[in-house]
Design an enzyme around this catalytic site. Sequence first.
Site, PDB file in Angstrom:
ATOM      1  CG  HIS A 135      -1.791   1.176   1.326  1.00  0.00           C
ATOM      2  ND1 HIS A 135      -2.095   1.766   2.521  1.00  0.00           N
ATOM      3  CD2 HIS A 135      -2.448   1.890   0.380  1.00  0.00           C
ATOM      4  CE1 HIS A 135      -2.910   2.789   2.314  1.00  0.00           C
ATOM      5  NE2 HIS A 135      -3.134   2.880   1.011  1.00  0.00           N
TER       6      HIS A 135
ATOM      7  CG  ASP B 203       6.625   7.874 -23.647  1.00  0.00           C
ATOM      8  OD1 ASP B 203       7.858   7.758 -23.436  1.00  0.00           O
ATOM      9  OD2 ASP B 203       6.058   8.984 -23.597  1.00  0.00           O
TER      10      ASP B 203
ATOM     11  CG  ASP C 255      -4.075   4.908  -1.589  1.00  0.00           C
ATOM     12  OD1 ASP C 255      -4.939   4.290  -0.944  1.00  0.00           O
ATOM     13  OD2 ASP C 255      -3.192   5.590  -1.047  1.00  0.00           O
TER      14      ASP C 255
ATOM     15  CG  MET D 146       5.812  14.003 -18.279  1.00  0.00           C
ATOM     16  SD  MET D 146       7.040  13.340 -19.427  1.00  0.00           S
ATOM     17  CE  MET D 146       7.928  12.226 -18.353  1.00  0.00           C
TER      18      MET D 146
ATOM     19  CE1 TYR E 231      11.791  11.752 -17.969  1.00  0.00           C
ATOM     20  CE2 TYR E 231      12.888  13.871 -17.863  1.00  0.00           C
ATOM     21  CZ  TYR E 231      12.244  12.896 -18.587  1.00  0.00           C
ATOM     22  OH  TYR E 231      12.042  13.065 -19.932  1.00  0.00           O
TER      23      TYR E 231
ATOM     24  CE1 TYR F 186       5.396  16.131 -22.023  1.00  0.00           C
ATOM     25  CE2 TYR F 186       4.758  16.329 -24.337  1.00  0.00           C
ATOM     26  CZ  TYR F 186       5.511  16.760 -23.257  1.00  0.00           C
ATOM     27  OH  TYR F 186       6.377  17.815 -23.400  1.00  0.00           O
TER      28      TYR F 186
END
Length: 151
Positions: A22, A30, A69, A79, A118, A136
């Site tokens: 959890h 990508d 969650d 992103m 990143y 993206y």
Amino acid sequence: MLKNIDPALNADVLHALRAMGHGDTLVVTDTNFPSDSVAQYTSVGQVLRMENISAARAIKAILSVLPLDTPLQPSVGRMEVMGAPNQIEAVQAEVQKEIDAAEGKSAPMYGIERFAFYEKAKEAYCVITTGETRFYGCFLLTKGVIPPQGS
């Protein structure tokens, strides 16, 4: 092959998804993301691959077994487009549809600035690279819990 398991989920990915706890995060990327170099910092330590499918297809498979969650917070980050953080790319809209379908309700993604993405990716449990060629197509998912039966 296993019964009732999406065939896009290979043994390495299934192992990582099951081992996560959890609050752990995973990254779906990508083909342009520096997956190999970032994955060395993660708990798994190497990139996992779902290379012949799109990001949306990979996330659909992942969410067939992974709880998000979402009851507590937005649980999928995307992103952001550089210079246009509120812009939603087609690949992101496709992934949003898969998230909403898995959750059975609207569960909007949140944006993460490219370079911050990143850094967050380096802290993830694992990095899963896909065959997604559109820009993206990178996402950060937070694992939730499955409550005990009868609760």
